[in-house]
Design an enzyme around this catalytic site. Structure first.
Site, PDB file in Angstrom:
ATOM      1  N   HIS A   1    -107.132   1.917   5.055  1.00 42.97           N
ATOM      2  CA  HIS A   1    -108.072   2.763   4.285  1.00 42.97           C
ATOM      3  C   HIS A   1    -107.491   3.099   3.016  1.00 42.97           C
ATOM      4  O   HIS A   1    -108.138   3.047   2.018  1.00 42.97           O
ATOM      5  CB  HIS A   1    -108.523   3.931   5.178  1.00 42.97           C
TER       6      HIS A   1
ATOM      7  N   ARG B   1    -108.665   1.580  16.165  1.00 45.65           N
ATOM      8  CA  ARG B   1    -108.670   1.238  17.473  1.00 45.65           C
ATOM      9  C   ARG B   1    -107.374   0.898  18.174  1.00 45.65           C
ATOM     10  O   ARG B   1    -107.212   0.869  19.197  1.00 45.65           O
ATOM     11  CB  ARG B   1    -109.651   0.425  17.727  1.00 45.65           C
TER      12      ARG B   1
HETATM   13  P1  AMP Z   1    -113.682   1.974   9.413  1.00 48.22           P
HETATM   14  O1  AMP Z   1    -113.210   3.192   9.289  1.00 48.22           O
HETATM   15  O2  AMP Z   1    -113.106   1.059  10.711  1.00 48.22           O
HETATM   16  O3  AMP Z   1    -115.186   1.812   9.411  1.00 48.22           O
HETATM   17  O4  AMP Z   1    -113.252   1.225   8.093  1.00 48.22           O
HETATM   18  C1  AMP Z   1    -113.542   1.666   6.940  1.00 48.22           C
HETATM   19  C2  AMP Z   1    -113.180   0.504   5.912  1.00 48.22           C
HETATM   20  O5  AMP Z   1    -111.730   0.128   5.831  1.00 48.22           O
HETATM   21  C3  AMP Z   1    -113.829  -0.829   6.260  1.00 48.22           C
HETATM   22  O6  AMP Z   1    -114.117  -1.284   4.660  1.00 48.22           O
HETATM   23  C4  AMP Z   1    -112.856  -1.764   6.814  1.00 48.22           C
HETATM   24  O7  AMP Z   1    -113.055  -3.082   6.556  1.00 48.22           O
HETATM   25  C5  AMP Z   1    -111.621  -1.098   6.073  1.00 48.22           C
HETATM   26  N1  AMP Z   1    -110.552  -1.419   6.974  1.00 48.22           N
HETATM   27  C6  AMP Z   1    -110.328  -1.252   8.051  1.00 48.22           C
HETATM   28  N2  AMP Z   1    -108.994  -1.837   8.616  1.00 48.22           N
HETATM   29  C7  AMP Z   1    -108.338  -2.363   7.375  1.00 48.22           C
HETATM   30  C8  AMP Z   1    -107.304  -3.221   7.390  1.00 48.22           C
HETATM   31  N3  AMP Z   1    -106.462  -3.309   8.235  1.00 48.22           N
HETATM   32  N4  AMP Z   1    -107.094  -3.799   6.105  1.00 48.22           N
HETATM   33  C9  AMP Z   1    -107.991  -3.717   5.163  1.00 48.22           C
HETATM   34  N5  AMP Z   1    -109.263  -2.926   5.207  1.00 48.22           N
HETATM   35  C10 AMP Z   1    -109.284  -2.363   6.448  1.00 48.22           C
END
Ligand code: AMP
Length: 287
Positions: free
Chosen positions: A37, A187
Site C-alpha cells: 500500500h 491477509r
Molecule cells: P487492499 O487494501 O487489499 O484492497 O489493497 C489496496 C490496494 O493496494 C490495491 O490496489 C491492491 O492491489 C494494492 N496492493 C495490495 N497488496 C499489494 C502488493 N503486495 N503490492 C502492490 N500493491 C498491492
C-alpha cells in the site's frame, strides 16, 4: 492529514484543491496497511501535488461465507503509516454512508471479470467496481493507483474507466514482495508461521512458470502445469485455480504467443491467497 468521513466534505476538499490547480492522486485501500500500500502511496505522491487515500472495508465485495467480519483492522496504525508518507486527506466513511438503505445501482465489467477469481467469488468484482466508481465520484482524483497484485481487479477498473468515460488515469503498480518472494497482503496476518512457510509455494510456482517460458514453452497449458506442479508437491495447500490467460483481456488462450498472466488462487489452511506474474514468450517480465 485530514480525516474525512462524509462524501460531501470529501468532494468539497477535492473541488477546492482542483480550483487551486492542484493535481490529486488517489490510493483506495481496505486498510491494515503494508509496504505494498505504502509503495502505491509514494508513487502517487511523486506523480501529483496532493495525495488522497481511502480506508473502507467494502461489504459488497465479500461473499456470505467470506472474511468480511474478521478482516484485519487497525485504524490508528494505518493513520500513522499514512501520515508518514504523507497522505494529505484520508476518506474513511462508515458502511451505512457508502451503502445506505435503498442503494440499488451497480457497476459491472462483464467480460474481464469472467475466469480466474470471477468464477470463484460471485459478485465480488461487481462490488469492487461499484465502490471504486463511487470513490472516484467522491474523491475526484486526476489519477488513481492500483496494485498488479490484484490483477483482475486492475483490469476490471481499467475497463470501467474506459467504458464509463471517467476523466482520470489509472496507474498500475508492480506487486511488492517480502524478501523471500511472498506477495504482501493484509491477509498474510492470518497465517501461522508454518502456513507462512507453505505460502511461499505460490511465488515459487510463478517462478517455475517463468522458467518454463524461458525454456521455450509454446502453450499456456505448459506454463500452468509447471506452476501447478510446485503447489501440488507442497502439502497443506489447496489450489482453487492455476490459470494462464491473455494479460490484457484475461481471456483463455492456448498458444503462448503474447504476454500472459499466470494467476494462482490457493487456500493455505483457512486463508485464501492470490498471486500472479506476467510472462512473455521471451521469458522477460512484460514491462
Ligand atoms: P487492499 O487494501 O487489499 O484492497 O489493497 C489496496 C490496494 O493496494 C490495491 O490496489 C491492491 O492491489 C494494492 N496492493 C495490495 N497488496 C499489494 C502488493 N503486495 N503490492 C502492490 N500493491 C498491492
Amino acid at each position: 492529514m485530514e480525516i474525512i468521513a462524509s462524501p460531501a466534505a470529501m468532494q468539497r476538499w477535492s473541488e477546492d484543491a482542483r480550483r487551486r490547480g492542484e493535481k490529486i492522486a488517489f490510493v483506495p485501500t481496505m486498510g491494515f496497511l503494508h509496504e505494498g500500500h505504502i509503495t502505491l502511496m509514494r508513487e502517487g505522491r511523486s506523480r501529483a501535488t496532493l495525495l488522497a487515500s481511502s480506508l473502507f472495508v467494502n461489504p459488497t465485495q465479500f461473499g456470505p461465507n467470506e472474511d468480511f467480519s474478521r478482516y484485519p483492522r487497525n485504524f490508528e496504525g494505518d493513520c500513522e503509516l499514512m501520515r508518514s508518507v504523507p497522505v494529505d486527506a484520508l476518506f474513511a466513511p462508515e458502511p451505512e454512508v457508502m451503502f445506505p438503505a435503498g442503494s440499488q445501482t451497480w457497476v459491472e465489467a462483464t467480460e474481464v471479470t469472467q475466469g480466474l477469481c470471477g468464477d470463484h467469488r460471485p459478485g465480488h468484482f461487481r462490488g469492487v467496481t461499484t465502490v471504486v466508481a463511487k470513490l472516484f465520484n467522491i474523491v475526484k482524483p486526476h489519477l488513481a493507483l492500483f496494485g498488479e497484485k490484484d490483477f483482475q481487479q486492475l483490469r476490471a477498473i481499467e475497463r470501467m474507466v474506459v467504458d464509463l468515460n471517467f476523466d482520470l488515469q489509472i496507474v498500475p503498480v508492480p506487486t511488492v514482495r517480502e524478501p523471500d518472494g511472498l506477495a504482501m497482503s493484509s491477509r498474510n496476518a492470518y497465517l501461522s508461521p508454518e502456513e507462512r512457510q507453505r505460502a511461499l509455494a505460490l511465488s515459487s510456482a510463478l517462478r517455475a512458470a517463468c522458467e518454463a517460458a524461458a525454456r521455450g514453452a509454446r502453450t499456456t497449458a505448459e506454463l500452468a502445469l509447471a506452476a501447478r506442479a510446485v503447489i501440488d508437491r507442497t502439502p497443506g495447500i489447496e489450489i482453487e485455480y492455476v490459470t494462464a490467460a491473455d494479460s490484457q483481456t484475461l481471456q483463455a488462450l492456448e498458444e503462448f504467443d503474447r504476454a500472459v498472466v499466470v494467476a494462482i488462487a490457493a487456500r493455505v489452511g483457512k486463508t485464501r491467497l492470490i498471486d500472479n506474474l506476467v510472462v512473455t514468450p521471451s521469458a522477460l517480465p512484460a514491462r
